[in-house]
Design a protein around this motif. Sequence first.
Motif, mmCIF file in Angstrom:
data_model
loop_
_atom_site.group_PDB
_atom_site.id
_atom_site.type_symbol
_atom_site.label_atom_id
_atom_site.label_comp_id
_atom_site.label_asym_id
_atom_site.label_seq_id
_atom_site.Cartn_x
_atom_site.Cartn_y
_atom_site.Cartn_z
ATOM 1 N N LEU A 172 0.855 -1.184 0.000
ATOM 2 C CA LEU A 172 0.000 0.000 0.000
ATOM 3 C C LEU A 172 0.886 1.226 0.000
ATOM 4 C CD1 LEU A 172 -2.861 1.302 0.347
ATOM 5 C CD2 LEU A 172 -2.474 1.147 2.811
ATOM 6 N N PHE A 173 0.613 2.147 -0.906
ATOM 7 C CA PHE A 173 1.382 3.386 -1.018
ATOM 8 C C PHE A 173 0.447 4.588 -1.065
ATOM 9 C CE2 PHE A 173 3.928 0.237 -3.232
ATOM 10 C CZ PHE A 173 5.218 0.503 -2.814
ATOM 11 N N ARG A 174 0.980 5.722 -0.671
ATOM 12 C CA ARG A 174 0.343 6.999 -0.960
ATOM 13 C C ARG A 174 1.395 7.830 -1.673
ATOM 14 N NH1 ARG A 174 -3.181 11.197 2.627
ATOM 15 N NH2 ARG A 174 -3.410 12.736 0.978
ATOM 16 N N VAL A 175 1.163 8.071 -2.945
ATOM 17 C CA VAL A 175 2.127 8.806 -3.772
ATOM 18 C C VAL A 175 1.364 9.789 -4.656
ATOM 19 C CG1 VAL A 175 4.086 7.214 -3.825
ATOM 20 C CG2 VAL A 175 2.151 6.794 -5.308
ATOM 21 N N GLU A 176 1.070 10.929 -4.113
ATOM 22 C CA GLU A 176 0.259 11.897 -4.838
ATOM 23 C C GLU A 176 0.955 12.452 -6.075
ATOM 24 O OE1 GLU A 176 -2.124 14.559 -2.530
ATOM 25 O OE2 GLU A 176 -1.844 13.327 -0.759
ATOM 26 N N VAL A 186 -2.491 3.625 -3.783
ATOM 27 C CA VAL A 186 -2.344 2.460 -4.651
ATOM 28 C C VAL A 186 -2.086 1.238 -3.774
ATOM 29 C CG1 VAL A 186 -1.614 3.675 -6.740
ATOM 30 C CG2 VAL A 186 0.081 3.016 -5.057
ATOM 31 N N ALA A 187 -2.725 0.130 -4.142
ATOM 32 C CA ALA A 187 -2.573 -1.117 -3.395
ATOM 33 C C ALA A 187 -2.394 -2.258 -4.375
ATOM 34 C CB ALA A 187 -3.810 -1.358 -2.523
ATOM 35 N N SER A 188 -1.716 -3.297 -3.925
ATOM 36 C CA SER A 188 -1.529 -4.473 -4.763
ATOM 37 C C SER A 188 -1.415 -5.721 -3.908
ATOM 38 C CB SER A 188 -0.274 -4.333 -5.623
ATOM 39 O OG SER A 188 -0.110 -5.487 -6.430
ATOM 40 N N PHE A 189 -1.930 -6.807 -4.461
ATOM 41 C CA PHE A 189 -1.772 -8.117 -3.862
ATOM 42 C C PHE A 189 -0.867 -8.988 -4.728
ATOM 43 C CE2 PHE A 189 -5.559 -6.534 -1.810
ATOM 44 C CZ PHE A 189 -5.466 -7.036 -0.531
ATOM 45 N N ILE A 190 -0.216 -8.378 -5.717
ATOM 46 C CA ILE A 190 0.670 -9.090 -6.638
ATOM 47 C C ILE A 190 2.029 -8.395 -6.645
ATOM 48 C CG2 ILE A 190 1.041 -9.814 -9.027
ATOM 49 C CD1 ILE A 190 -1.994 -9.572 -9.440
ATOM 50 N N PRO A 191 3.111 -9.114 -6.377
ATOM 51 C CA PRO A 191 4.438 -8.483 -6.438
ATOM 52 C C PRO A 191 4.687 -7.945 -7.849
ATOM 53 C CG PRO A 191 4.590 -10.690 -5.518
ATOM 54 C CD PRO A 191 3.188 -10.529 -6.029
ATOM 55 N N ASP A 192 5.091 -6.684 -7.932
ATOM 56 C CA ASP A 192 5.355 -6.048 -9.233
ATOM 57 C C ASP A 192 4.203 -6.239 -10.200
ATOM 58 O OD1 ASP A 192 7.924 -5.307 -8.334
ATOM 59 O OD2 ASP A 192 8.640 -7.326 -8.796
ATOM 60 N N GLY A 193 2.987 -6.192 -9.686
ATOM 61 C CA GLY A 193 1.838 -6.515 -10.531
ATOM 62 C C GLY A 193 0.831 -5.402 -10.633
ATOM 63 N N VAL A 194 -0.396 -5.818 -10.780
ATOM 64 C CA VAL A 194 -1.526 -4.922 -10.999
ATOM 65 C C VAL A 194 -1.825 -4.152 -9.726
ATOM 66 C CG1 VAL A 194 -3.974 -4.858 -11.597
ATOM 67 C CG2 VAL A 194 -2.459 -6.503 -12.698
ATOM 68 N N THR A 252 -9.136 6.911 -1.500
ATOM 69 C CA THR A 252 -8.792 6.583 -0.112
ATOM 70 C C THR A 252 -8.085 5.222 -0.096
ATOM 71 O OG1 THR A 252 -10.853 5.398 0.303
ATOM 72 C CG2 THR A 252 -10.850 7.798 0.735
ATOM 73 N N ALA A 253 -7.381 4.946 0.989
ATOM 74 C CA ALA A 253 -6.702 3.656 1.134
ATOM 75 C C ALA A 253 -7.697 2.483 1.091
ATOM 76 C CB ALA A 253 -5.873 3.635 2.414
ATOM 77 N N PRO A 254 -8.829 2.565 1.799
ATOM 78 C CA PRO A 254 -9.763 1.439 1.746
ATOM 79 C C PRO A 254 -10.269 1.136 0.324
ATOM 80 C CG PRO A 254 -10.295 2.822 3.615
ATOM 81 C CD PRO A 254 -9.258 3.559 2.807
ATOM 82 N N LEU A 255 -10.542 2.165 -0.457
ATOM 83 C CA LEU A 255 -11.007 1.924 -1.827
ATOM 84 C C LEU A 255 -9.925 1.272 -2.681
ATOM 85 C CD1 LEU A 255 -13.211 5.023 -2.724
ATOM 86 C CD2 LEU A 255 -13.904 2.619 -2.629
#
Length: 133
Positions: A82-86, A96-104, A110-113
């Motif tokens: 999980l990142f916050r990079v405005e 931005v969030a991901s459940f795939i390494p170097d992926g989608v 917001t973080a939850p969305l």
Amino acid sequence: ALFAINYTKIKILVINMEEAFNPTEIKPEDLETVKIDSLAAVDRLIAEEFDLPLRPYSTDVRAALDLVAWDLENSPAPHFELFRVEEHSLHGLPFVASFIPDGVWGYGETAPLAICQAALFRHKQIKFDLLVK
């Protein structure tokens, strides 16, 4: 609030087992796109798809983190970021969030969305378009 999180430049790597990770290729015909008109509808979709109790996943970061727990318990190679990079994000979607390494990545206002978007895409091959804020 008794508890506050500063999301600026946060990166959470729950478990990174890239050598064991073999992502399934998602073909366009396998991806379901759902048009959603409320945050409550996002919460219902999450609860139904992941067989979780109905909670405010789309608005409460603690509830959204239940999806990270789901990933840990149900994936052969769990991973979460999980990142916050405005300055490097899509306009108006700094999380931005991901459940795939170097992926989608899932993007969100917001973080939850962002977490909801990424979890649905990775685990259920569902992309949702939120029509109303």
